[in-house]
Design a protein around this motif. Structure first.
Motif, short mmCIF file in Angstrom:
data_model
loop_
_atom_site.label_atom_id
_atom_site.label_comp_id
_atom_site.label_asym_id
_atom_site.label_seq_id
_atom_site.Cartn_x
_atom_site.Cartn_y
_atom_site.Cartn_z
N PRO A 29 0.79 -1.24 0.00
CA PRO A 29 0.00 0.00 0.00
C PRO A 29 0.83 1.29 0.00
N GLN A 30 2.12 1.18 0.22
CA GLN A 30 2.99 2.35 0.19
C GLN A 30 3.54 2.61 -1.22
N ILE A 31 3.34 1.66 -2.13
CA ILE A 31 3.92 1.73 -3.47
C ILE A 31 2.80 1.89 -4.49
N HIS A 32 3.00 2.81 -5.44
CA HIS A 32 1.99 3.05 -6.48
C HIS A 32 2.69 3.35 -7.80
N VAL A 33 2.03 2.95 -8.89
CA VAL A 33 2.53 3.28 -10.23
C VAL A 33 1.44 4.05 -10.95
N LEU A 34 1.79 5.25 -11.37
CA LEU A 34 0.89 6.12 -12.13
C LEU A 34 1.28 6.01 -13.59
N SER A 35 0.31 5.65 -14.43
CA SER A 35 0.60 5.45 -15.84
C SER A 35 -0.67 5.64 -16.64
N GLU A 36 -0.50 5.97 -17.91
CA GLU A 36 -1.65 6.02 -18.81
C GLU A 36 -1.87 4.65 -19.45
N ASP A 138 5.28 6.07 -0.56
CA ASP A 138 5.04 6.79 0.70
C ASP A 138 5.85 6.10 1.78
N ILE A 139 6.80 6.83 2.37
CA ILE A 139 7.70 6.21 3.33
C ILE A 139 7.82 7.02 4.61
N ASN A 140 8.17 6.31 5.67
CA ASN A 140 8.53 6.94 6.94
C ASN A 140 10.01 7.31 6.87
N GLN A 174 -4.59 0.52 5.40
CA GLN A 174 -4.52 -0.32 4.21
C GLN A 174 -3.66 -1.55 4.46
N ILE A 175 -2.56 -1.36 5.16
CA ILE A 175 -1.66 -2.49 5.46
C ILE A 175 -2.37 -3.50 6.34
N TYR A 176 -3.04 -3.03 7.40
CA TYR A 176 -3.75 -3.95 8.30
C TYR A 176 -4.90 -4.64 7.60
N PHE A 177 -5.60 -3.93 6.72
CA PHE A 177 -6.70 -4.53 5.98
C PHE A 177 -6.19 -5.63 5.05
N LYS A 178 -5.07 -5.37 4.38
CA LYS A 178 -4.48 -6.37 3.48
C LYS A 178 -4.08 -7.62 4.27
#
Length: 185
Positions: A29-36, A138-140, A174-178
């Motif tokens: 949940p901390q990692i995302h890829v934005l793409s068309e 998204d990181i600490n 999100q992490i706990y839900f996963k």
């Protein structure tokens, strides 16, 4: 939390980076890829940005709600200072009108926002139109070293700066839900 942005034109490389980041303790949940190229991102099993978050609907709805609250307050103040609330109708029509104004402004803000790219991703529009992809993490602060170590191994990955991350409580939820979903039989 802080958000780190990177640009790449290689989805295979991004897939390898995702696995390396997860091995270093950074959750999906901390990692995302934005793409068309959503279909290609899905084929590589990369965590894509949802269509709702690609648009500016959330931010614009909030702006619309703020404008709506201001206009609703103006409606109530005008009604009060004009003496219209002293009539037989009283406050009811003006409260109703204020609610309608608030609802309309909120709706209109969301409607405008769904047609615009997310305010945080506007700077990447040119890069995305060139067929490239934006990886953001998204990181600490304590995860910073792990990200730098992984990024160093991938010279094709371009640093694209930083930005405001999702709130830490959202990412943790999100992490706990996963984890909860994985634990279910």
């Amino acid at each position: 939390m802080i958000r780190r942005y990177f640009i790449s034109d290689d989805l295979d490389d991004l897939e390898a980076i995702e696995h390396e980041l997860e091995a270093k303790g950074i959750d999906t949940p901390q990692i995302h890829v934005l793409s068309e190229q959503d279909a290609e991102v899905e084929l590589h099993h990369l965590p894509e940005v949802s269509p709702v978050l690609k648009s500016d609907v959330v931010h614009s709805t909030e702006v619309g709600a703020v404008v709506g609250v201001i206009l609703a307050a103006i409606v109530l103040l005008v009604a009060y200072f004009s003496g219209w609330t002293e009539t037989a109708a009283g406050w009811v029509p003006f409260i109703f009108l204020a609610i309608v104004v608030l609802g309309f402004c909120t709706w209109e803000g969301g409607f405008i926002g769904i047609q615009e790219p997310n305010i945080h991703f506007k700077r990447f529009q040119q890069v995305l139109s060139e067929g490239k992809h934006v990886l953001f993490i998204d990181i600490n602060p304590e995860q910073e070293a792990a990200v730098k170590k992984v990024v160093r191994k991938h010279p094709k990955l371009q640093n694209a700066g930083t930005g405001a991350a999702a709130p830490g409580w959202v990412v943790r939820a999100q992490i706990y839900f996963k984890r909860f979903v994985k634990a279910m039989p």
